[in-house]
Scaffold this motif. Structure first.
Motif, PDB file in Angstrom:
ATOM      1  N   GLY A 186       0.795  -1.227   0.000  1.00 35.50           N
ATOM      2  CA  GLY A 186       0.000   0.000   0.000  1.00 35.50           C
ATOM      3  C   GLY A 186       0.826   1.275   0.000  1.00 35.50           C
ATOM      4  N   VAL A 187       2.155   1.145   0.055  1.00 39.16           N
ATOM      5  CA  VAL A 187       3.026   2.333   0.025  1.00 39.16           C
ATOM      6  C   VAL A 187       4.028   2.192  -1.125  1.00 39.16           C
ATOM      7  CG1 VAL A 187       4.497   3.884   1.366  1.00 39.16           C
ATOM      8  CG2 VAL A 187       2.861   2.403   2.553  1.00 39.16           C
ATOM      9  N   SER A 379       5.897   9.640 -10.652  1.00 39.79           N
ATOM     10  CA  SER A 379       5.049   9.772  -9.460  1.00 39.79           C
ATOM     11  C   SER A 379       3.584   9.894  -9.865  1.00 39.79           C
ATOM     12  CB  SER A 379       5.454  10.995  -8.638  1.00 39.79           C
ATOM     13  OG  SER A 379       6.769  10.832  -8.161  1.00 39.79           O
ATOM     14  N   ARG A 380       3.328  10.654 -10.935  1.00 42.05           N
ATOM     15  CA  ARG A 380       1.937  10.798 -11.399  1.00 42.05           C
ATOM     16  C   ARG A 380       1.407   9.448 -11.898  1.00 42.05           C
ATOM     17  NH1 ARG A 380       3.999  15.769 -13.740  1.00 42.05           N
ATOM     18  NH2 ARG A 380       4.170  14.707 -15.754  1.00 42.05           N
ATOM     19  N   GLY A 387      -3.041   4.498  -6.577  1.00 45.93           N
ATOM     20  CA  GLY A 387      -3.953   5.249  -5.731  1.00 45.93           C
ATOM     21  C   GLY A 387      -3.271   6.076  -4.666  1.00 45.93           C
ATOM     22  N   ARG A 388      -1.946   6.206  -4.758  1.00 46.39           N
ATOM     23  CA  ARG A 388      -1.272   7.167  -3.883  1.00 46.39           C
ATOM     24  C   ARG A 388       0.119   7.469  -4.426  1.00 46.39           C
ATOM     25  NH1 ARG A 388       0.952   5.999   2.120  1.00 46.39           N
ATOM     26  NH2 ARG A 388       2.554   7.433   1.435  1.00 46.39           N
ATOM     27  N   ARG A 389       0.579   8.679  -4.138  1.00 48.25           N
ATOM     28  CA  ARG A 389       1.901   9.063  -4.649  1.00 48.25           C
ATOM     29  C   ARG A 389       2.987   8.242  -3.952  1.00 48.25           C
ATOM     30  NH1 ARG A 389       3.063  13.683  -7.702  1.00 48.25           N
ATOM     31  NH2 ARG A 389       5.052  14.008  -6.638  1.00 48.25           N
ATOM     32  N   PRO A 390       4.061   7.918  -4.681  1.00 48.00           N
ATOM     33  CA  PRO A 390       5.123   7.106  -4.081  1.00 48.00           C
ATOM     34  C   PRO A 390       5.952   7.895  -3.078  1.00 48.00           C
ATOM     35  CG  PRO A 390       5.779   7.850  -6.267  1.00 48.00           C
ATOM     36  CD  PRO A 390       4.346   8.285  -6.083  1.00 48.00           C
ATOM     37  N   VAL A 391       6.498   7.187  -2.082  1.00 50.17           N
ATOM     38  CA  VAL A 391       7.512   7.797  -1.228  1.00 50.17           C
ATOM     39  C   VAL A 391       8.865   7.610  -1.908  1.00 50.17           C
ATOM     40  CG1 VAL A 391       6.254   7.503   0.933  1.00 50.17           C
ATOM     41  CG2 VAL A 391       7.719   5.646   0.119  1.00 50.17           C
ATOM     42  N   LEU A 392       9.804   8.491  -1.571  1.00 49.54           N
ATOM     43  CA  LEU A 392      11.148   8.388  -2.154  1.00 49.54           C
ATOM     44  C   LEU A 392      12.031   7.624  -1.185  1.00 49.54           C
ATOM     45  CD1 LEU A 392      11.574  11.916  -3.675  1.00 49.54           C
ATOM     46  CD2 LEU A 392      11.637   9.744  -4.895  1.00 49.54           C
TER      47      LEU A 392
END
Ligand code: BES
Ligand code: MN
Ligand code: MN
Length: 453
Positions: A186-187, A379-380, A387-392
């Motif tokens: 989910g992340v 990221s887009r 369903g959510r922007r990625p973490v770096l």
């Protein structure tokens, strides 16, 4: 995009079936007896590209062939190079697999097989992302080049030679690689750094042959004792490597980056519980994430010497050996480390045995800018599909060829991992979450459009 989504939904099951075909081919690069299977896997992939009317070829190397394919030209549009690897790690320990490694099986939403996540399943998302465009729209939004090698797990020797001579053929604006992991279920994540590696083997030899440990022990140095002295001397109680120059070139973490890593949703206790160890370990002064991603390490990967059979045997073995590796961080040089390592082994080794060091392979760490237009585009695309922007994030594993790509092509690497940390890569019961497989395909299809903007 809705026609493409429709296509992805309609053909989802066929994509899984095709991935299963790919996974049934035991393309184990470390095993010389699998050479024919390596070619079979490469042929299978080439056929996938030809069906999309890509110009595809097998490029011979001293080892397994490279698969190279170019999409039909889209004039004026940017070019992305997709890199991946069709080779897999050996499947052992075989007995620990619930279903056989080369008989892909669906279980609780996952597909189990060697290579499911590393890297056949992940690289295949980009083949299907391209297929959707070609079939639905008749063309891709950008130019794509695919370069899929069969030697990543054994350090990419053939690809490195190809790159030295043919970098011009691979000209591109960015290199897209899905061969890493999301941060957590989910992340989703984009990885802007990887560790490098330097891999060695050390042999310690003593008497001409194995001796009675009662008759000779105490007066003749035991090579296994000497080996453990050397190995344990390579790292101190603070978890730091004791080669004097080892940390000279290490890029220290900036305060900003440290805060960024600390803000990731990470539960140390849960992490170690899941792995099954009582608590964490490592270099003093660093968090578990920092130790895994941005600090160098020393690890013994294999160790032998003396009696390993049933019961006991009182023997002073004639030789002992170990395979070990250092994970490296920017800007350590895998070649430069060797001289310091040799001096340190010479210091640590008792004079009563002989030693010989073999260098297997090495690769520098990878670092890319965490805020490029390509990262924004990706990221887009990930936001759209997951369903959510990625973490770096950074990661601790190594993909040896990535730095070569960045240097020789002058193009940034875009590491878009669709896997999960608990996928069991290199271990038994390797899996890939099927929902992540399909989300990866959707993100890939969207990415080609985002990269054109
Ligand atoms: N896909 C992995 C590397 C990886 C794993 C990157 C997890 C980021 C997150 C790759 O196939 C691999 O296993 N590389 C080897 C390289 C080695 C054999 C030179 C590794 O890291 O051990
Ligand atoms: Mn991989
Ligand atoms: Mn791997």
């Amino acid at each position: 995009m809705s026609a493409i989504n429709q296509y992805l939904t309609t053909h989802a099951e066929r994509f899984e079936e095709e991935l299963c075909e790919f996974l049934r081919i035991p393309s184990i690069s470390a095993d010389p007896s699998r050479a024919a299977d390596m070619v079979r896997a490469a042929d299978w992939l080439t056929d996938q590209f030809r069906r999309l009317r890509f110009v595809a070829e097998l490029i011979p190397t001293a080892g397994p062939p490279l698969v190279y394919a170019e999409s039909p030209n889209v004039p004026g549009a940017p070019t992305a190079l997709v890199y991946g690897h069709y080779d897999v790690q050996p499947p052992d320990p075989l007995g620990a697999w619930v279903t056989p490694p080369f008989e892909p099986t669906r279980r609780d939403g996952n597909l189990y097989a060697r290579g499911a996540t590393d890297d056949k399943g992940q690289l295949f998302t980009h083949v299907k992302g391209a297929e959707a465009w070609i079939t639905v729209e008749g063309r891709l939004p950008i130019n794509l080049k695919f370069l899929i090698e069969g030697e990543e797990e054994v350090s990419s020797g053939g690809l490195e030679r190809f790159l030295v001579e043919h970098a011009d053929r691979l000209a591109c604006q960015c290199v897209v690689i899905s061969d890493s992991s999301q941060f957590a279920p989910g992340v989703p994540a984009i990885t802007y750094g990887l560790r490098g590696i330097a891999y060695y083997e050390l042999h310690v030899t003593g008497p001409r042959q194995d001796l009675h440990s009662g008759v000779f022990g105490g007066a003749v140095m035991n090579p296994a004792n000497a080996l453990t002295q050397i190995l344990s001397g390579l790292i101190d109680r603070q978890g730091r490597v004791t080669i004097p120059e080892f940390y000279d070139d290490v890029l220290e973490l900036s305060a900003k980056e440290r805060d960024g890593l600390a803000s990731l949703p990470f539960d140390e206790k849960q992490f170690f519980d899941q792995i099954g160890v009582p608590c964490g370990a490592g270099e003093a002064g660093f968090t578990a994430i920092e130790r895994r991603w941005v600090r160098p390490t020393f690890d013994i990967n294999g160790l032998w010497g003396g009696y390993q059979g049933e019961g006991s045997k009182t023997v002073l073995p004639a030789m002992a050996g170990a395979k070990f590796s250092f994970r490296l961080v920017p800007h350590q040089d895998p070649v430069k480390i060797k001289a310091g390592l040799e001096r340190r082994i010479a210091e640590l080794c008792p004079p009563s045995v002989r030693w010989r060091l073999i260098y297997h392979h090495g690769a520098p760490a990878v670092l890319t800018s965490p805020d490029s237009p390509q990262i924004e585009a990706a990221s887009r695309a990930i936001d759209y599909a997951f369903g959510r922007r990625p973490v770096l994030i950074r990661d601790g594993g190594s993909i040896p060829i990535v730095t070569e790509f960045q240097q020789r092509l002058g193009a940034p690497a875009l590491l878009l991992g669709w896997g999960q940390e608990d996928d069991g890569a290199h271990g038994p019961n390797e899996k890939f979450c099927l929902a992540d497989f399909h989300r990866g395909i959707q993100a890939s299809a969207r990415l080609w459009e985002e990269l054109r903007k």
